[in-house]
Design an enzyme around this catalytic site. Structure first.
Site, short mmCIF file in Angstrom:
data_model
loop_
_atom_site.label_atom_id
_atom_site.label_comp_id
_atom_site.label_asym_id
_atom_site.label_seq_id
_atom_site.Cartn_x
_atom_site.Cartn_y
_atom_site.Cartn_z
N ASP A 174 44.44 18.88 -11.17
CA ASP A 174 43.25 19.37 -10.46
C ASP A 174 42.01 18.57 -10.87
OD1 ASP A 174 41.84 20.95 -8.74
OD2 ASP A 174 41.64 22.64 -10.11
N TRP A 227 46.89 21.64 3.40
CA TRP A 227 46.69 21.27 4.80
C TRP A 227 45.34 21.74 5.33
CZ3 TRP A 227 49.93 17.85 6.83
CH2 TRP A 227 51.25 17.77 6.35
N LEU A 286 63.72 10.23 -18.00
CA LEU A 286 62.82 11.28 -17.52
C LEU A 286 63.01 11.53 -16.03
CD1 LEU A 286 60.18 13.08 -17.93
CD2 LEU A 286 58.94 11.07 -17.09
N HIS A 326 41.33 10.93 -5.62
CA HIS A 326 42.80 11.01 -5.52
C HIS A 326 43.44 9.67 -5.84
CE1 HIS A 326 42.68 15.07 -3.96
NE2 HIS A 326 41.82 14.71 -3.03
N ARG A 340 36.38 16.53 -7.29
CA ARG A 340 35.15 16.75 -8.05
C ARG A 340 34.79 15.53 -8.90
NH1 ARG A 340 36.60 21.66 -11.34
NH2 ARG A 340 38.70 21.32 -10.51
N SER A 356 47.78 28.97 -8.53
CA SER A 356 47.65 28.37 -7.19
C SER A 356 48.99 28.22 -6.48
CB SER A 356 46.94 27.01 -7.28
OG SER A 356 45.63 27.18 -7.78
N ARG A 406 35.65 11.95 -1.77
CA ARG A 406 36.68 12.68 -2.50
C ARG A 406 37.99 11.90 -2.58
NH1 ARG A 406 36.55 18.03 -3.49
NH2 ARG A 406 38.76 18.22 -2.91
#
Length: 253
Positions: A33, A82, A144, A50, A37, A209, A46
């Site tokens: 998260d 979405w 992993l 990402h 921001r 969430s 924004r």
């Protein structure tokens, strides 16, 4: 934006850490998260946050490999995402292809196996194809397990599991009277995977969430205010150190 490849360098100073300690969580789940921001604080769109977060993914994967974590599940795109602006959604759903086109050779070299959970059929074709290519290319790796939660929502997952269960009951392949928690778990997207030992959430929020609601029943939680693009190897190790100090009783004494 040029993405740095953290697999190529290991010069960042880190806290003293015993990587061979047997009390390392086998399965870590992360809610990544704070990307948007992070970008907004820098006057950037924004979507830039990402993209910056991709480098953090690789750093964390690298550290998880070093710490001998067996499964790393990343909340990549939720069923609720979405609702975000179309440009942001489109960018996020292009990131798996962008990420894998740059980093897949390094993931393969580090013996990482890639899987995906969620309602994958409703993702764009380019996202599905990129993920399937990576899954196929890493199928024989035994290190992993990097588990990407894409178009994932836990309530949808449980409903999907119930529909599969009811179908098997109607087809006489399953007895309702004999159903137990383990059998029900086999209908979830995570069937066959160990449940998470540790959940990490970045960005300062303290909620799940709609993420792995069934699987997180006895998971240890660790929250940090650090936004995902700023989440470092040292921060990851702090979470593991904190986990090692906890006693997991599973309802016992």
């Amino acid at each position: 934006m040029i993405m740095k490849n953290p697999f190529l360098t290991n010069k960042q100073s880190q806290e003293s850490f015993d990587y061979s300690d047997g009390h390392t969580p086998e399965h870590i789940a992360i809610i990544m998260d704070g990307n948007g921001r992070w970008a907004e604080k820098r006057g950037m769109p924004r979507v830039a946050g990402h993209k910056e977060g991709l480098s953090t993914v690789v750093k964390v994967v690298k550290m998880a490999v070093k710490c001998q974590v067996k499964i790393l599940t990343l909340y990549t795109f939720s069923t609720e995402n979405w609702k975000r602006p179309k440009q942001e959604v489109d960018t996020i759903l292009r990131l798996p292809k962008e990420f894998l086109s740059v980093y897949l050779p390094d993931l393969i070299a580090n013996n990482v196996r890639i899987e995906a959970i969620g309602d994958l059929e409703n993702l764009p074709a380019h996202t599905r194809e990129a993920m399937q290519f990576a899954i196929d290319r890493t199928r024989d790796n035994n290190g992993l397990l990097l588990n990407m939660a894409l178009n994932y929502g836990s309530r949808n997952e449980i409903l999907h599991a119930m529909k599969g269960l009811l179908k098997d009951i109607n087809d006489s392949n399953q007895s309702l009277d004999e159903l137990d928690e383990q059998q029900f778990s086999n209908y979830l997207y995570t069937a066959g995977m160990k449940e998470p030992d540790l959940l990490i959430r970045t960005g300062g929020e303290k909620r799940l969430s709609n993420f792995l609601l069934w699987q997180l029943a006895y998971t240890e939680f660790w929250f940090t205010d650090v936004l995902w693009p700023d989440f470092s190897e040292m921060e990851f190790l702090r979470a593991l150190k904190d986990y090692r100090q906890r006693k997991r009783r599973y309802g016992g004494i």
